[in-house]
Design a protein around this motif. Structure first.
Motif, PDB file in Angstrom:
ATOM      1  N   VAL A   8       0.835  -1.209   0.000  1.00 24.99           N
ATOM      2  CA  VAL A   8       0.000   0.000   0.000  1.00 24.99           C
ATOM      3  C   VAL A   8       0.865   1.253   0.000  1.00 24.99           C
ATOM      4  O   VAL A   8       0.581   2.200  -0.743  1.00 24.99           O
ATOM      5  CB  VAL A   8      -0.975  -0.003   1.201  1.00 24.99           C
ATOM      6  CG1 VAL A   8      -1.654   1.345   1.362  1.00 24.99           C
ATOM      7  CG2 VAL A   8      -2.018  -1.086   1.022  1.00 24.99           C
ATOM      8  N   THR A   9       1.912   1.275   0.784  1.00 23.95           N
ATOM      9  CA  THR A   9       2.743   2.488   0.809  1.00 23.95           C
ATOM     10  C   THR A   9       3.359   2.735  -0.566  1.00 23.95           C
ATOM     11  O   THR A   9       3.434   3.879  -1.008  1.00 23.95           O
ATOM     12  CB  THR A   9       3.836   2.421   1.899  1.00 23.95           C
ATOM     13  OG1 THR A   9       4.679   1.300   1.680  1.00 23.95           O
ATOM     14  CG2 THR A   9       3.223   2.356   3.287  1.00 23.95           C
ATOM     15  N   GLU A  10       3.765   1.672  -1.255  1.00 23.79           N
ATOM     16  CA  GLU A  10       4.328   1.841  -2.602  1.00 23.79           C
ATOM     17  C   GLU A  10       3.278   2.351  -3.592  1.00 23.79           C
ATOM     18  O   GLU A  10       3.567   3.217  -4.422  1.00 23.79           O
ATOM     19  CB  GLU A  10       4.937   0.531  -3.102  1.00 23.79           C
ATOM     20  CG  GLU A  10       6.199   0.127  -2.363  1.00 23.79           C
ATOM     21  CD  GLU A  10       7.300   1.183  -2.415  1.00 23.79           C
ATOM     22  OE1 GLU A  10       7.532   1.759  -3.488  1.00 23.79           O
ATOM     23  OE2 GLU A  10       7.911   1.446  -1.363  1.00 23.79           O
ATOM     24  N   ILE A  11       2.051   1.834  -3.507  1.00 21.05           N
ATOM     25  CA  ILE A  11       0.965   2.296  -4.386  1.00 21.05           C
ATOM     26  C   ILE A  11       0.681   3.774  -4.150  1.00 21.05           C
ATOM     27  O   ILE A  11       0.563   4.555  -5.091  1.00 21.05           O
ATOM     28  CB  ILE A  11      -0.308   1.445  -4.156  1.00 21.05           C
ATOM     29  CG1 ILE A  11      -0.102   0.032  -4.702  1.00 21.05           C
ATOM     30  CG2 ILE A  11      -1.530   2.104  -4.806  1.00 21.05           C
ATOM     31  CD1 ILE A  11      -1.172  -0.956  -4.280  1.00 21.05           C
ATOM     32  N   VAL A  12       0.578   4.173  -2.893  1.00 25.33           N
ATOM     33  CA  VAL A  12       0.264   5.571  -2.564  1.00 25.33           C
ATOM     34  C   VAL A  12       1.387   6.496  -3.019  1.00 25.33           C
ATOM     35  O   VAL A  12       1.127   7.551  -3.610  1.00 25.33           O
ATOM     36  CB  VAL A  12      -0.008   5.731  -1.054  1.00 25.33           C
ATOM     37  CG1 VAL A  12      -0.170   7.199  -0.682  1.00 25.33           C
ATOM     38  CG2 VAL A  12      -1.243   4.937  -0.648  1.00 25.33           C
ATOM     39  N   LYS A  13       2.625   6.107  -2.781  1.00 27.34           N
ATOM     40  CA  LYS A  13       3.754   6.947  -3.214  1.00 27.34           C
ATOM     41  C   LYS A  13       3.783   7.089  -4.728  1.00 27.34           C
ATOM     42  O   LYS A  13       4.023   8.175  -5.255  1.00 27.34           O
ATOM     43  CB  LYS A  13       5.077   6.379  -2.705  1.00 27.34           C
ATOM     44  CG  LYS A  13       5.258   6.541  -1.209  1.00 27.34           C
ATOM     45  CD  LYS A  13       6.647   6.190  -0.734  1.00 27.34           C
ATOM     46  CE  LYS A  13       7.032   4.768  -0.985  1.00 27.34           C
ATOM     47  NZ  LYS A  13       8.288   4.366  -0.337  1.00 27.34           N
ATOM     48  N   GLN A  53       3.454   6.775   6.631  1.00 26.36           N
ATOM     49  CA  GLN A  53       4.298   5.594   6.796  1.00 26.36           C
ATOM     50  C   GLN A  53       5.164   5.425   5.561  1.00 26.36           C
ATOM     51  O   GLN A  53       4.650   5.368   4.446  1.00 26.36           O
ATOM     52  CB  GLN A  53       3.410   4.365   6.996  1.00 26.36           C
ATOM     53  CG  GLN A  53       4.173   3.091   7.274  1.00 26.36           C
ATOM     54  CD  GLN A  53       3.231   1.943   7.572  1.00 26.36           C
ATOM     55  OE1 GLN A  53       2.285   2.062   8.326  1.00 26.36           O
ATOM     56  NE2 GLN A  53       3.500   0.814   6.955  1.00 26.36           N
ATOM     57  N   ASP A  54       6.453   5.364   5.752  1.00 28.39           N
ATOM     58  CA  ASP A  54       7.415   5.120   4.673  1.00 28.39           C
ATOM     59  C   ASP A  54       7.205   6.034   3.469  1.00 28.39           C
ATOM     60  O   ASP A  54       7.289   5.609   2.315  1.00 28.39           O
ATOM     61  CB  ASP A  54       7.366   3.656   4.223  1.00 28.39           C
ATOM     62  CG  ASP A  54       7.722   2.694   5.340  1.00 28.39           C
ATOM     63  OD1 ASP A  54       8.578   3.037   6.169  1.00 28.39           O
ATOM     64  OD2 ASP A  54       7.137   1.594   5.392  1.00 28.39           O
ATOM     65  N   GLY A  55       6.868   7.301   3.734  1.00 26.76           N
ATOM     66  CA  GLY A  55       6.705   8.277   2.659  1.00 26.76           C
ATOM     67  C   GLY A  55       5.326   8.316   2.035  1.00 26.76           C
ATOM     68  O   GLY A  55       5.090   9.072   1.096  1.00 26.76           O
ATOM     69  N   ALA A  56       4.395   7.506   2.526  1.00 27.97           N
ATOM     70  CA  ALA A  56       3.016   7.490   2.011  1.00 27.97           C
ATOM     71  C   ALA A  56       2.091   8.135   3.041  1.00 27.97           C
ATOM     72  O   ALA A  56       2.286   7.985   4.240  1.00 27.97           O
ATOM     73  CB  ALA A  56       2.569   6.067   1.738  1.00 27.97           C
ATOM     74  N   ILE A  83      -6.168  -0.735  -9.200  1.00 32.75           N
ATOM     75  CA  ILE A  83      -5.714  -0.891  -7.813  1.00 32.75           C
ATOM     76  C   ILE A  83      -6.824  -1.557  -7.012  1.00 32.75           C
ATOM     77  O   ILE A  83      -7.982  -1.170  -7.093  1.00 32.75           O
ATOM     78  CB  ILE A  83      -5.365   0.479  -7.200  1.00 32.75           C
ATOM     79  CG1 ILE A  83      -4.256   1.146  -8.022  1.00 32.75           C
ATOM     80  CG2 ILE A  83      -4.953   0.322  -5.751  1.00 32.75           C
ATOM     81  CD1 ILE A  83      -4.003   2.584  -7.646  1.00 32.75           C
ATOM     82  N   GLN A  84      -6.449  -2.543  -6.229  1.00 36.63           N
ATOM     83  CA  GLN A  84      -7.385  -3.243  -5.373  1.00 36.63           C
ATOM     84  C   GLN A  84      -6.852  -3.236  -3.947  1.00 36.63           C
ATOM     85  O   GLN A  84      -5.650  -3.380  -3.731  1.00 36.63           O
ATOM     86  CB  GLN A  84      -7.593  -4.675  -5.854  1.00 36.63           C
ATOM     87  CG  GLN A  84      -8.150  -4.728  -7.258  1.00 36.63           C
ATOM     88  CD  GLN A  84      -8.285  -6.152  -7.777  1.00 36.63           C
ATOM     89  OE1 GLN A  84      -7.884  -7.105  -7.125  1.00 36.63           O
ATOM     90  NE2 GLN A  84      -8.842  -6.280  -8.963  1.00 36.63           N
TER      91      GLN A  84
END
Length: 91
Positions: A8-13, A53-56, A83-84
């Protein structure tokens, strides 16, 4: 408090990088009080809990934050680029 997976953090970033008007995601309770919506957001609404969190950044409205207090949010991108998201219980 809601926890986020690395997915999730990667998707948001990635969304925030690709679309300058988006700063993060917002999770809100629907009027029925049972369902949740997830949408791109540029800022928190009044009363939102802000998770970084983690940049997101994820904004969670007051009702949703109570519903998600013991949950973890995971996500992925399918072959068509959709995105799911999925919720699970925190360990």
């Amino acid at each position: 408090m809601l926890a986020l997976t690395e997915n999730v953090t990667e998707i948001v970033k990635k969304l925030a990088e690709e679309v300058p008007a988006i700063n993060g995601l917002r999770i809100a309770a629907e009027p029925d009080g049972q369902s949740l919506s997830v949408s791109p957001a540029d800022q928190a609404a009044s009363g939102d809990q802000v998770l970084e969190q983690d940049g997101a950044t994820v904004y969670v409205d007051e009702t949703a934050s109570v519903m998600l207090a013991d949950k973890i949010l995971d996500g992925g991108v399918d072959a068509e680029g959709n995105i799911q998201f999925a919720l699970g219980d925190q360990a």
